[in-house]
Write a protein that holds these residues in place. Structure first.
Motif, PDB file in Angstrom:
ATOM      1  N   ARG A   1      -1.693  44.271  60.430  1.00  0.00           N
ATOM      2  CA  ARG A   1      -2.773  43.496  59.814  1.00  0.00           C
ATOM      3  C   ARG A   1      -2.541  43.352  58.309  1.00  0.00           C
ATOM      4  O   ARG A   1      -2.008  44.250  57.674  1.00  0.00           O
ATOM      5  N   ARG A   2      -2.974  42.247  57.758  1.00  0.00           N
ATOM      6  CA  ARG A   2      -2.894  42.014  56.316  1.00  0.00           C
ATOM      7  C   ARG A   2      -3.691  43.103  55.600  1.00  0.00           C
ATOM      8  O   ARG A   2      -4.823  43.403  55.959  1.00  0.00           O
ATOM      9  N   GLY A   3      -3.078  43.721  54.605  1.00  0.00           N
ATOM     10  CA  GLY A   3      -3.737  44.749  53.815  1.00  0.00           C
ATOM     11  C   GLY A   3      -3.685  46.140  54.428  1.00  0.00           C
ATOM     12  O   GLY A   3      -4.199  47.101  53.854  1.00  0.00           O
ATOM     13  N   PHE A   4      -3.054  46.264  55.618  1.00  0.00           N
ATOM     14  CA  PHE A   4      -3.056  47.559  56.287  1.00  0.00           C
ATOM     15  C   PHE A   4      -2.314  48.632  55.495  1.00  0.00           C
ATOM     16  O   PHE A   4      -2.763  49.775  55.430  1.00  0.00           O
ATOM     17  N   LYS A   5      -1.182  48.289  54.914  1.00  0.00           N
ATOM     18  CA  LYS A   5      -0.389  49.297  54.197  1.00  0.00           C
ATOM     19  C   LYS A   5      -1.186  49.908  53.047  1.00  0.00           C
ATOM     20  O   LYS A   5      -1.170  51.129  52.851  1.00  0.00           O
ATOM     21  N   ALA A   6      -1.886  49.089  52.298  1.00  0.00           N
ATOM     22  CA  ALA A   6      -2.722  49.600  51.204  1.00  0.00           C
ATOM     23  C   ALA A   6      -3.861  50.452  51.756  1.00  0.00           C
ATOM     24  O   ALA A   6      -4.195  51.506  51.192  1.00  0.00           O
ATOM     25  N   GLN A   7      -4.438  50.019  52.873  1.00  0.00           N
ATOM     26  CA  GLN A   7      -5.496  50.806  53.524  1.00  0.00           C
ATOM     27  C   GLN A   7      -4.956  52.172  53.949  1.00  0.00           C
ATOM     28  O   GLN A   7      -5.630  53.188  53.788  1.00  0.00           O
ATOM     29  N   ALA A   8      -3.749  52.193  54.491  1.00  0.00           N
ATOM     30  CA  ALA A   8      -3.141  53.456  54.937  1.00  0.00           C
ATOM     31  C   ALA A   8      -2.928  54.402  53.767  1.00  0.00           C
ATOM     32  O   ALA A   8      -3.170  55.615  53.874  1.00  0.00           O
ATOM     33  N   GLU A   9      -2.500  53.878  52.638  1.00  0.00           N
ATOM     34  CA  GLU A   9      -2.296  54.722  51.449  1.00  0.00           C
ATOM     35  C   GLU A   9      -3.630  55.320  50.996  1.00  0.00           C
ATOM     36  O   GLU A   9      -3.704  56.501  50.644  1.00  0.00           O
ATOM     37  N   ARG A  10      -4.702  54.511  51.036  1.00  0.00           N
ATOM     38  CA  ARG A  10      -6.027  55.013  50.664  1.00  0.00           C
ATOM     39  C   ARG A  10      -6.512  56.057  51.661  1.00  0.00           C
ATOM     40  O   ARG A  10      -7.097  57.079  51.286  1.00  0.00           O
ATOM     41  N   SER A  11      -6.267  55.826  52.943  1.00  0.00           N
ATOM     42  CA  SER A  11      -6.670  56.784  53.979  1.00  0.00           C
ATOM     43  C   SER A  11      -5.933  58.114  53.813  1.00  0.00           C
ATOM     44  O   SER A  11      -6.514  59.181  54.006  1.00  0.00           O
TER      45      SER A  11
END
Length: 186
Positions: free
Chosen positions: A2-12
């Motif tokens: 999904r778009r933006g998933f990598k940044a979300q994963a880093e935040r998680s």
């Protein structure tokens, strides 16, 4: 993915370290993270399997499986393949936890006669997301930048974080850390 998933994963991953009271670049223990999520990690030797089944799962077909997630109602448990190296088990556990955290739904589900739900066969996108989140949890990007900037090898970094050198090299490549470091020193 999904778009933006990598940044979300880093935040998680950063939020997980915070929840465990760890500094942002500290190694994270997958078993502690599982306990934080109320996910049980079952000891393979305590499953009471017949010796032939143990041999089949750990010797004959030891490379055919890595980990298994079990679900009864809203309770999750994970079984790891004890024949694999501890670095692999750490990544496998984090990968399974990532599927749980991300609320992934398997494409195929099997239910035992006793009602035990065996989750399997996630979509390719979900597998990629679980891979990315697991690696983000195990190898924080900021930590990679800091250690690479200080001249540490992939083997040194892998050892510090308790992962395989192959996983560390993958994460360094996929996050662009080495490219970032090279550009900074031009």
């Amino acid at each position: 993915m999904r778009r933006g998933f990598k940044a979300q994963a880093e935040r998680s991953a950063a939020a997980a370290r915070n929840a465990l009271g760890l500094p942002p670049n500290a190694p994270i223990d997958p078993w502690s993270y599982a306990a934080c999520l109320n996910v049980r990690v079952l000891d393979f030797s305590q499953l009471g399997l017949h010796p032939r089944a143990v041999s089949q799962l750990t010797v004959v077909d030891g490379d055919s499986w890595s980990a298994m997630t079990l679900q009864i109602d809203s309770t999750f448990a994970i079984v790891l393949n004890p024949a694999h190296a501890i670095t692999r088990q750490r990544n496998d556990l984090m990968h399974e936890l990532a599927h749980i955290v991300l609320c992934h739904t398997p494409a195929r589900v099997e239910v035992s006669e006793t009602g035990l739900l065996l989750l399997s066969d996630y979509s390719d996108d979900q597998e990629q997301e679980a891979d990315w989140l697991a690696a983000s949890l195990l190898l924080p990007r900021d930590g990679l930048v800091q250690l690479r900037s200080a001249g540490h090898s992939a083997a040194d970094i892998a050892s510090r974080y308790g992962v395989s050198e192959a996983l560390c090299a993958w994460r360094l490549r996929m996050t662009g850390v080495d490219v970032q470091i090279r550009r900074a020193y031009r």
